[in-house]
Design a protein around this motif. Structure first.
Motif, PDB file in Angstrom:
ATOM      1  N   VAL A 109      -3.393 -11.504   0.959  1.00 31.07           N
ATOM      2  CA  VAL A 109      -4.762 -11.712   1.426  1.00 31.07           C
ATOM      3  C   VAL A 109      -5.178 -10.539   2.292  1.00 31.07           C
ATOM      4  O   VAL A 109      -4.386  -9.985   3.045  1.00 31.07           O
ATOM      5  N   SER A 110      -6.437 -10.167   2.163  1.00 28.01           N
ATOM      6  CA  SER A 110      -6.978  -9.091   3.003  1.00 28.01           C
ATOM      7  C   SER A 110      -7.103  -9.623   4.415  1.00 28.01           C
ATOM      8  O   SER A 110      -7.498 -10.766   4.612  1.00 28.01           O
TER       9      SER A 110
ATOM     10  N   LEU B  41       6.854  -0.589   0.392  1.00 22.76           N
ATOM     11  CA  LEU B  41       6.560  -2.022   0.548  1.00 22.76           C
ATOM     12  C   LEU B  41       6.453  -2.690  -0.821  1.00 22.76           C
ATOM     13  O   LEU B  41       6.621  -3.886  -0.946  1.00 22.76           O
ATOM     14  N   GLY B  42       6.177  -1.892  -1.810  1.00 27.32           N
ATOM     15  CA  GLY B  42       5.961  -2.404  -3.158  1.00 27.32           C
ATOM     16  C   GLY B  42       7.203  -2.951  -3.833  1.00 27.32           C
ATOM     17  O   GLY B  42       7.127  -3.465  -4.951  1.00 27.32           O
TER      18      GLY B  42
ATOM     19  N   HIS C 148       4.068  -7.006   0.705  1.00 31.19           N
ATOM     20  CA  HIS C 148       2.919  -6.127   0.967  1.00 31.19           C
ATOM     21  C   HIS C 148       1.616  -6.916   1.103  1.00 31.19           C
ATOM     22  O   HIS C 148       1.546  -8.093   0.758  1.00 31.19           O
TER      23      HIS C 148
ATOM     24  N   ASP D 186      -6.664   0.275  -0.793  1.00 31.86           N
ATOM     25  CA  ASP D 186      -6.751   1.689  -1.211  1.00 31.86           C
ATOM     26  C   ASP D 186      -6.362   1.914  -2.667  1.00 31.86           C
ATOM     27  O   ASP D 186      -6.788   2.896  -3.280  1.00 31.86           O
ATOM     28  N   ILE D 187      -5.576   1.008  -3.255  1.00 31.93           N
ATOM     29  CA  ILE D 187      -5.189   1.222  -4.662  1.00 31.93           C
ATOM     30  C   ILE D 187      -5.695   0.099  -5.578  1.00 31.93           C
ATOM     31  O   ILE D 187      -5.406   0.088  -6.772  1.00 31.93           O
TER      32      ILE D 187
ATOM     33  N   ASP E 130       3.822   4.925  -5.844  1.00 31.08           N
ATOM     34  CA  ASP E 130       4.397   4.731  -4.506  1.00 31.08           C
ATOM     35  C   ASP E 130       5.873   5.112  -4.479  1.00 31.08           C
ATOM     36  O   ASP E 130       6.416   5.418  -3.426  1.00 31.08           O
TER      37      ASP E 130
HETATM   38  P1  ATP Z   1      -3.896  -5.648   4.241  1.00 31.65           P
HETATM   39  O1  ATP Z   1      -5.152  -5.504   5.008  1.00 31.65           O
HETATM   40  O2  ATP Z   1      -4.027  -6.607   3.107  1.00 31.65           O
HETATM   41  O3  ATP Z   1      -2.666  -5.879   5.074  1.00 31.65           O
HETATM   42  P2  ATP Z   1      -3.031  -2.899   4.093  1.00 31.65           P
HETATM   43  O4  ATP Z   1      -3.428  -1.765   3.188  1.00 31.65           O
HETATM   44  O5  ATP Z   1      -3.285  -2.761   5.544  1.00 31.65           O
HETATM   45  O6  ATP Z   1      -3.665  -4.228   3.495  1.00 31.65           O
HETATM   46  P3  ATP Z   1      -0.643  -3.147   2.661  1.00 31.65           P
HETATM   47  O7  ATP Z   1      -1.401  -3.771   1.569  1.00 31.65           O
HETATM   48  O8  ATP Z   1       0.665  -3.754   2.981  1.00 31.65           O
HETATM   49  O9  ATP Z   1      -1.456  -3.134   3.962  1.00 31.65           O
HETATM   50  O10 ATP Z   1      -0.448  -1.617   2.267  1.00 31.65           O
HETATM   51  C1  ATP Z   1       0.105  -0.598   3.106  1.00 31.65           C
HETATM   52  C2  ATP Z   1       0.268   0.656   2.243  1.00 31.65           C
HETATM   53  O11 ATP Z   1       1.283   0.412   1.256  1.00 31.65           O
HETATM   54  C3  ATP Z   1      -0.999   1.026   1.471  1.00 31.65           C
HETATM   55  O12 ATP Z   1      -1.123   2.435   1.407  1.00 31.65           O
HETATM   56  C4  ATP Z   1      -0.760   0.484   0.096  1.00 31.65           C
HETATM   57  O13 ATP Z   1      -1.420   1.193  -0.935  1.00 31.65           O
HETATM   58  C5  ATP Z   1       0.750   0.586  -0.061  1.00 31.65           C
HETATM   59  N1  ATP Z   1       1.230  -0.519  -0.894  1.00 31.65           N
HETATM   60  C6  ATP Z   1       1.338  -1.827  -0.519  1.00 31.65           C
HETATM   61  N2  ATP Z   1       1.767  -2.556  -1.544  1.00 31.65           N
HETATM   62  C7  ATP Z   1       1.913  -1.732  -2.591  1.00 31.65           C
HETATM   63  C8  ATP Z   1       2.314  -1.922  -3.943  1.00 31.65           C
HETATM   64  N3  ATP Z   1       2.657  -3.121  -4.449  1.00 31.65           N
HETATM   65  N4  ATP Z   1       2.340  -0.841  -4.739  1.00 31.65           N
HETATM   66  C9  ATP Z   1       2.018   0.367  -4.279  1.00 31.65           C
HETATM   67  N5  ATP Z   1       1.632   0.616  -3.015  1.00 31.65           N
HETATM   68  C10 ATP Z   1       1.577  -0.429  -2.170  1.00 31.65           C
END
Ligand code: ATP
Length: 374
Positions: free
Chosen positions: A93-94, A283-284, A302, A307-308, A356
């Motif tokens: 969730v965001s 984290l992926g 994650h 961003d992706i 990643d």
């Molecule tokens: P949120 O607000 O949902 O916590 P966030 O971007 O702050 O989102 P994450 O989603 O955990 O936190 O992402 C942190 C970084 O890790 C980002 O740059 C994201 O693109 C990368 N990332 C997280 N999960 C993946 C994934 N499954 N595959 C590739 N990159 C990932």
């Protein structure tokens, strides 16, 4: 509904008899919507070999849903999970950057409503890739400082003092200790089925700060020790160890390979589990499970990764491993072992990886490669 408590115990007795399992799918926000379908694809891929049948039910939750309807976790989602499913997968969730009135995290609420008192986070590197790590952090999820009983006291001199309750009960410490010990046995069962591992025999490390907090952390430590001692018929193969939390952090980064199962109260577990995830690159690739006596929800560690989002490059491995973890807690150790092995083989080969991990492949190319290896 299957019992996580009983099926951990009976995982070795898993039979290949045909059984239909109903799985709730809650994609949530952002890349949650891209990775949760990959969990479904993997379950469909392992089903026939292991005599299992799956049915899926798509459910709503998340910040996007909140923006549309004013609720982040519809009652219907909770009711269907409780009454009609055997387990679930939750995406992400965001988190709004500023406080939004009426919004609170649906996964935190789900943990409460479904009694999911343990957060289980395996952190594992692949042989020959990066630092050797093969541990599971088992975090108590219901008490400690997170009971959120805080107060602000106005002092006579006009300054303020804040106080927060740290609650540790024998009840919660015993059940988290039990699940950590059972997970250690379960991991050994996976190793016996051929899963690659750094460990030859099970170790559980209690993490605490009872040299300072002798009453609260002392109770956590003593309760788990007493439970272990009282159940030697079951747990004698496990080496029960201890580590004060500050030296735990030091050792976890210096020599992560020595830890197998780590059990901790809520706050230390929260910090340690994020720290441990940093040991394996992206984290992926890090899965988790929210576990109670009667239910399990697999959840990649994650977030929604805005961003992706929509680019088709989210790493599906955290979700695929969370799917295996969910199956394991539902008592289906063999398909889970197959999934772990296929994921490890993908990671080892260095050919089909998402960006990643330094690759150029898409989410679906990685899924196809893992399915091919199953
Ligand atoms: P949120 O607000 O949902 O916590 P966030 O971007 O702050 O989102 P994450 O989603 O955990 O936190 O992402 C942190 C970084 O890790 C980002 O740059 C994201 O693109 C990368 N990332 C997280 N999960 C993946 C994934 N499954 N595959 C590739 N990159 C990932």
């Amino acid at each position: 509904m299957l019992s996580a408590r009983n099926t951990i115990r009976s995982a070795r007795l898993y039979s290949t008899a045909s059984k239909t399992l109903r799985i709730g799918l809650i994609p949530g926000d952002g890349i949650g919507r891209e990775v949760i379908p990959t969990g479904r694809q993997i379950l469909e891929a392992v089903s026939s070999k292991h005599g299992l049948k799956f049915e899926f039910v798509e459910l709503q939750a998340g910040f996007e849903h909140f923006k549309k309807t004013g609720t982040a976790l519809p009652d219907e989602t909770v009711e269907i999970l409780k009454k009609e499913t055997d387990g679930a997968l939750f995406g992400a969730v965001s988190s709004p950057t500023t406080k939004v009135a009426g919004y609170s995290s649906p996964i935190v609420a789900l943990r409460k409503k479904l009694g999911l008192y343990a957060n289980v986070r395996p952190v594992k590197s692949v042989e020959g890739v990066g630092r050797p790590v093969d541990m599971v952090i088992v975090r108590e999820n219901t008490e400690d400082l997170y009971v959120k009983e805080e107060k602000l006291i106005e002092n006579p001199d006009g300054t303020k003092t804040a106080e927060a309750i740290k609650r540790i009960s024998e009840y919660a410490s015993k059940r988290i200790g039990k699940i950590a010990l059972d997970i250690a046995l379960q991991r050994q069962a996976q190793r016996d089925l051929g899963a690659a591992s750094l460990h030859k025999s099970p170790i559980v490390t209690i993490t605490h700060k009872s040299n300072v907090l002798s009453v609260s952390d002392g109770l956590f430590r003593e309760t788990i020790r007493n439970f272990y001692n009282a159940n030697q018929d079951k747990y004698s193969s496990i080496s029960l160890q201890e580590q004060i939390v500050d030296s735990m952090v030091y050792r976890m980064f210096r020599e992560p390979e020595i830890f197998d199962v780590v059990v901790a109260p809520n706050l230390y577990g929260d910090i340690l589990s994020d720290g441990a995830a940093a040991l394996v690159g992206s984290l992926g690739v890090v899965p988790s499970a929210n576990v109670g006596d009667d239910y399990v929800i697999g959840e990649p560690c994650h977030g929604s990764a805005p961003d992706i989002e929509g680019k088709g490059i989210a790493n599906p491995i955290a979700t695929i491993r969370s799917t295996a973890l969910m199956l394991e807690f539902m008592g289906h150790a063999e398909p889970a072992a197959d999934i772990y092995t296929a994921v490890d083989a993908n990671l080892k080969e260095d050919a089909i990886k998402t960006p990643d991990l330094g690759g150029k492949s898409s989410t679906q190319e990685v899924v196809a490669d893992i399915i091919r290896r199953l």
